[in-house]
Design an enzyme around this catalytic site. Sequence first.
Site, PDB file in Angstrom:
ATOM      1  N   CYS A 329       3.288  -2.048   5.386  1.00  0.00           N
ATOM      2  CA  CYS A 329       2.389  -3.138   5.789  1.00  0.00           C
ATOM      3  C   CYS A 329       3.203  -4.362   6.249  1.00  0.00           C
ATOM      4  CB  CYS A 329       1.417  -3.472   4.663  1.00  0.00           C
ATOM      5  SG  CYS A 329      -0.047  -4.375   5.231  1.00  0.00           S
ATOM      6  N   HIS A 426      -1.076   1.609   2.534  1.00  0.00           N
ATOM      7  CA  HIS A 426      -0.806   1.444   1.113  1.00  0.00           C
ATOM      8  C   HIS A 426      -1.252   2.704   0.367  1.00  0.00           C
ATOM      9  CE1 HIS A 426       0.170  -2.828   1.318  1.00  0.00           C
ATOM     10  NE2 HIS A 426      -0.888  -3.012   2.071  1.00  0.00           N
TER      11      HIS A 426
END
Length: 483
Positions: A329, A426
């Site tokens: 991310c 994630h």
Amino acid sequence: MTTLMIQGTTSDAGKSTVVAGLCRVLKRRGISVAPFKPQNMALNSAVTSDGGEIGRSTALQAQAAGVVPHSDMNPVLLKPESDRGAQVILRGQVHGHMDALDYHAFKRTAKESVMAAWQALESRFDVIIAEGAGSPAEINLRKGDIANMGFAEAADCPVLLVGDIDRGGVFAQLVGTLALLSDSEQARTKGFIINRFRGDIALLEPGLEWLEVHTGKPVLGTLPYLQGLLLDAEDSIGRVHAEKANHTLKVIVPALPRISNHTDFDPLRLHPQVSLTFVGPDQPIPPADVMILPGSKSTTSDLAWLTRQGWKEAIARHLRYGGKVLGICGGFQMLGEWVDDPDGLEGAPGKVAGLGLLQMSTRMVAGKQLRNVSGVMVGQEAAVSGYEIHNGVSNGNALNRPLFDLGSHVDGAISIDGQVMGTYLHGLFDHPETCQALLTTLGLESAAPVDYRAHREQALERLADTLEAHLDIESILAMIRAH
């Protein structure tokens, strides 16, 4: 039945763990139960079934209850972007950015979202186990409170107060907290739970008897310190739970000032073949096989922090000696050439040079991506699942070599030499097949599959067994029914 609220004498007293355990205990008894956290300040978050965002610990509690996470379970989520400001998320969606004083004035409006979400849950479940935040005795925050007694008073629900004996001074914690509450708040505090006790309970019993006589309130249980219990943390990075003598892959992760979703690494902390270390500010950067750059709530400022801390040079040296780098991310965004946040969506507006390891650039744009995804790992066909929570949109030639095929779109990138890779997803290491494939790609030969989802279930069962053995569950149920 109705709502029971668990509050604590301090942050990290064990509220989240007690709520998760109670949710699992009630689920075992066939009771329809849901967790509820009126207000949470955390950078570990999860994507819900309705496309919203809630705190990661609340999502874990939903798993304990056997229900799908929903944005109603955590109607106010504050994601700090600086020491004085945070992104405000209401019922799963970004509402805006506020400093502490502005948010304090906004709490009257936030309370409307809290009560509407709670009422929506009450219409769908028999019991709500609510969790406070921090301590109800924070005098400076009591006006307009929606996180602790402000909610309990509005919902007219009983409260149990948790104290952490492992910190020391638990009797002062409990008696002092109670003394700072109003008369009505003291009356709705129905009892105490002592958490993280080690030793002979016989030595504690005189103190428990004194506490009950002094306050007129029962101690409903003393929970033992559960060694090795690894569950999704609300925010803080927990201690390493066990040394592993036979690890073969050394992984280091910078503990960024605004690190987000560090729970991504819990499966690696559990993995028998991996030694994972978080490296904090001003700590020496040790040699490793793999460096992983984690998620960040303030990518540009955390990228500047990495540079000041010497990580740019350390990563370059690491790659020269054949090491591998993975970005997740915000960490993925840092691997590119530029990160541009013209509107200040994650802090001060500005454009910051990236690490230049992948030929791509990222621009922060309004409209956060929130979705659960699944697909396969490109080239290995290993199943993958995870979730996206990000503002940035990345572009560049590096994306022509994606890491994952998610059906509707591809994700991530891997360098031609295979040393540098990144992804927006994630929760990757939670899936045993993905974890095994990624660790193999990162250089771990004969990587064992570790099913972290199954580990969560085992940990929740162990937690529920502990509560059944050490809490007066029947009195707690009677308390809920009587209200």
